[in-house]
Write a protein that holds these residues in place. Structure first.
Motif, PDB file in Angstrom:
ATOM      1  N   ILE A 213      17.460  15.980 -20.699  1.00 15.06           N
ATOM      2  CA  ILE A 213      18.349  16.542 -21.715  1.00 15.06           C
ATOM      3  C   ILE A 213      19.755  16.564 -21.129  1.00 15.06           C
ATOM      4  N   PRO A 214      20.789  16.715 -21.942  1.00 14.17           N
ATOM      5  CA  PRO A 214      22.157  16.705 -21.406  1.00 14.17           C
ATOM      6  C   PRO A 214      22.380  17.715 -20.285  1.00 14.17           C
ATOM      7  N   GLU A 215      21.712  18.869 -20.367  1.00 18.57           N
ATOM      8  CA  GLU A 215      21.910  19.918 -19.356  1.00 18.57           C
ATOM      9  C   GLU A 215      21.042  19.731 -18.113  1.00 18.57           C
ATOM     10  N   GLY A 216      20.081  18.821 -18.164  1.00 16.13           N
ATOM     11  CA  GLY A 216      19.172  18.634 -17.037  1.00 16.13           C
ATOM     12  C   GLY A 216      17.851  18.040 -17.487  1.00 16.13           C
ATOM     13  N   PHE A 217      16.793  18.848 -17.403  1.00 15.24           N
ATOM     14  CA  PHE A 217      15.464  18.407 -17.814  1.00 15.24           C
ATOM     15  C   PHE A 217      14.732  19.550 -18.511  1.00 15.24           C
ATOM     16  N   PRO A 234       5.557  26.920 -27.768  1.00 14.82           N
ATOM     17  CA  PRO A 234       6.972  26.752 -27.449  1.00 14.82           C
ATOM     18  C   PRO A 234       7.283  27.065 -25.995  1.00 14.82           C
ATOM     19  N   GLU A 235       6.595  28.095 -25.439  1.00 11.15           N
ATOM     20  CA  GLU A 235       6.876  28.495 -24.060  1.00 11.15           C
ATOM     21  C   GLU A 235       6.323  27.519 -23.019  1.00 11.15           C
ATOM     22  N   ASN A 236       5.638  26.474 -23.467  1.00  7.28           N
ATOM     23  CA  ASN A 236       5.196  25.441 -22.526  1.00  7.28           C
ATOM     24  C   ASN A 236       6.385  24.681 -21.941  1.00  7.28           C
ATOM     25  N   ASN A 237       7.490  24.669 -22.669  1.00  6.31           N
ATOM     26  CA  ASN A 237       8.669  23.922 -22.245  1.00  6.31           C
ATOM     27  C   ASN A 237       9.477  24.736 -21.243  1.00  6.31           C
ATOM     28  N   LYS A 238       9.545  24.225 -20.009  1.00  6.95           N
ATOM     29  CA  LYS A 238      10.235  24.923 -18.922  1.00  6.95           C
ATOM     30  C   LYS A 238      11.533  24.184 -18.586  1.00  6.95           C
ATOM     31  N   PRO A 239      12.678  24.802 -18.831  1.00  5.38           N
ATOM     32  CA  PRO A 239      13.950  24.134 -18.520  1.00  5.38           C
ATOM     33  C   PRO A 239      14.200  24.041 -17.023  1.00  5.38           C
ATOM     34  N   LEU A 240      14.780  22.942 -16.607  1.00  2.89           N
ATOM     35  CA  LEU A 240      15.214  22.730 -15.224  1.00  2.89           C
ATOM     36  C   LEU A 240      16.704  22.406 -15.285  1.00  2.89           C
ATOM     37  N   LEU A 241      17.510  23.392 -14.926  1.00  2.71           N
ATOM     38  CA  LEU A 241      18.952  23.287 -15.098  1.00  2.71           C
ATOM     39  C   LEU A 241      19.668  23.461 -13.761  1.00  2.71           C
TER      40      LEU A 241
END
Length: 356
Positions: A213-217, A234-241
């Motif tokens: 994603i633009p901010e990371g993964f 929805p909470e399965n998606n863990k942002p990596l910023l």
């Protein structure tokens, strides 16, 4: 409505399972169980069989009588006597079990190991719908009193130290620009920043679930200890910023990993090997802590407890923390908070504030 008659397919009995069906059921149950759980069950049952065979001179058979379970407990749990701490497992049997590889060392089992082996035997009876000796009131009472006795002696295991922000930054500083250093930095930040991932979740991480994603993964944790059914949430998606995204990008570019396992062994000459094992994550944490000169009882789980503790320090709402970690129980998450996190809470500083 008339149903077609299939001449070549034998009709099944609705009240019985055929051998083929029974094997299919067992296969599905086995496949749906986690590998770590299956390994721990097999190890515990092997030990039960070995202990029983030596202690009673015969092959173990289910159901096991409740006196046998009581004997197992007193053989492996220490109690206080005038002569100090003792257990009832004869020294010769203890030595035989160790030499045969069923025990790691001489002496009583750790309390958690003892409880786990009783739980596995209980599960074996439950699955086979047999009378369960582990549910016998005397057995349950003895286990309860044994835990209290260990607690009074301060012998129950302590939680591992938490890798909060400061010690995490210290071990990250030991990761150089070599391929292995980039991998370790990416792995540590992936595990910590995505909510304190478990060892199996880190080593099971796969490129098919990683989305730039633009901010990371964003990493889709499709399967975890708390979501073994693989329910799409929805909470399965863990942002990596931020630093985590930078480190992961550096590792992927340097390693050339584009599919399959994200984190892999690095062999001599910078060649990539197989997917890392869960034990490798623990080894990486311990090695980096040693290189950073950080003293304490750290393990792979320190990444998870460190994330939760740091979230508490920074007053992150509990719901947001649980969304990242994947916990379903508030009590479990609160249990991760260390004393040094509560030191900064408003409740701990009521008197100090009132005297200002």
């Amino acid at each position: 409505m008339r149903l077609p008659v299939l001449q070549k397919v034998p009709a099944l009995q609705p009240t019985e399972l055929s051998d083929v069906t029974r094997r299919a059921v067992e296969d599905l149950l086995r496949e749906g169980e986690s590998k770590n759980t299956m390994a721990s069950y097999k190890s515990a049952l092997r030990y039960w069989a070995a202990w029983y065979g030596i202690r009673y001179g015969g092959q173990i058979q289910l159901p096991v009588p409740s006196p046998c379970v009581l004997q197992f407990i007193v053989d492996h749990a220490e109690r206080t006597t005038d002569k100090g701490l003792v257990s009832e497992l004869p020294a010769l049997i203890d030595q035989t079990l160790v030499q045969a590889g069923y025990k790691g060392k001489l002496g009583a089992l750790a309390h958690n190991t003892l409880v786990h082996r009783i739980a596995v035997l209980s599960k074996a009876h439950q699955v086979r719908e047999l009378k369960n000796p582990c549910q016998d009131p005397t057995v349950r009472e003895l286990l309860s009193r044994t835990r209290k006795a260990y607690a009074k002696r301060g012998a129950l295991p302590q939680k591992k130290d938490a890798l909060t922000k400061a010690p995490l930054q210290a071990i990250l500083a030991t990761c150089d620009d070599s391929l292995r250093g980039k991998r370790d930095r990416a792995l540590l930040l992936f595990a910590w920043a995505s909510g304190g991932r478990r060892r199996s979740e880190v080593t099971g991480a796969d490129m098919q679930f990683l989305k730039p994603i633009p901010e990371g993964f964003v990493y889709n944790l499709a399967y975890s200890k708390t979501n073994q059914a693989g329910v799409d949430l929805p909470e399965n998606n863990k942002p990596l910023l931020g630093p985590a995204a930078v480190a992961l990008t550096a590792w992927l570019q340097a390693s050339g990993v584009g599919s399959g396992a994200i984190f892999r062994s690095v062999r001599k000459g910078g060649h990539l090997g197989e997917r890392l094992s869960p034990a490798a994550v623990r080894a990486i944490v311990k090695e980096r802590c040693a290189l950073a000169g950080i003293e304490g009882a750290f393990s792979a789980h320190s990444l998870r407890s460190g994330f939760v503790t740091e979230a508490g320090r920074q007053q992150v709402p509990l719901a947001d923390t649980m969304t990242m970690t994947g916990h379903h129980s508030v009590a479990t998450v609160v249990g991760y908070f260390r004393a040094n996190a509560s030191l900064q809470s408003a409740a701990a500083n009521l008197l100090a504030k009132s005297l200002q």
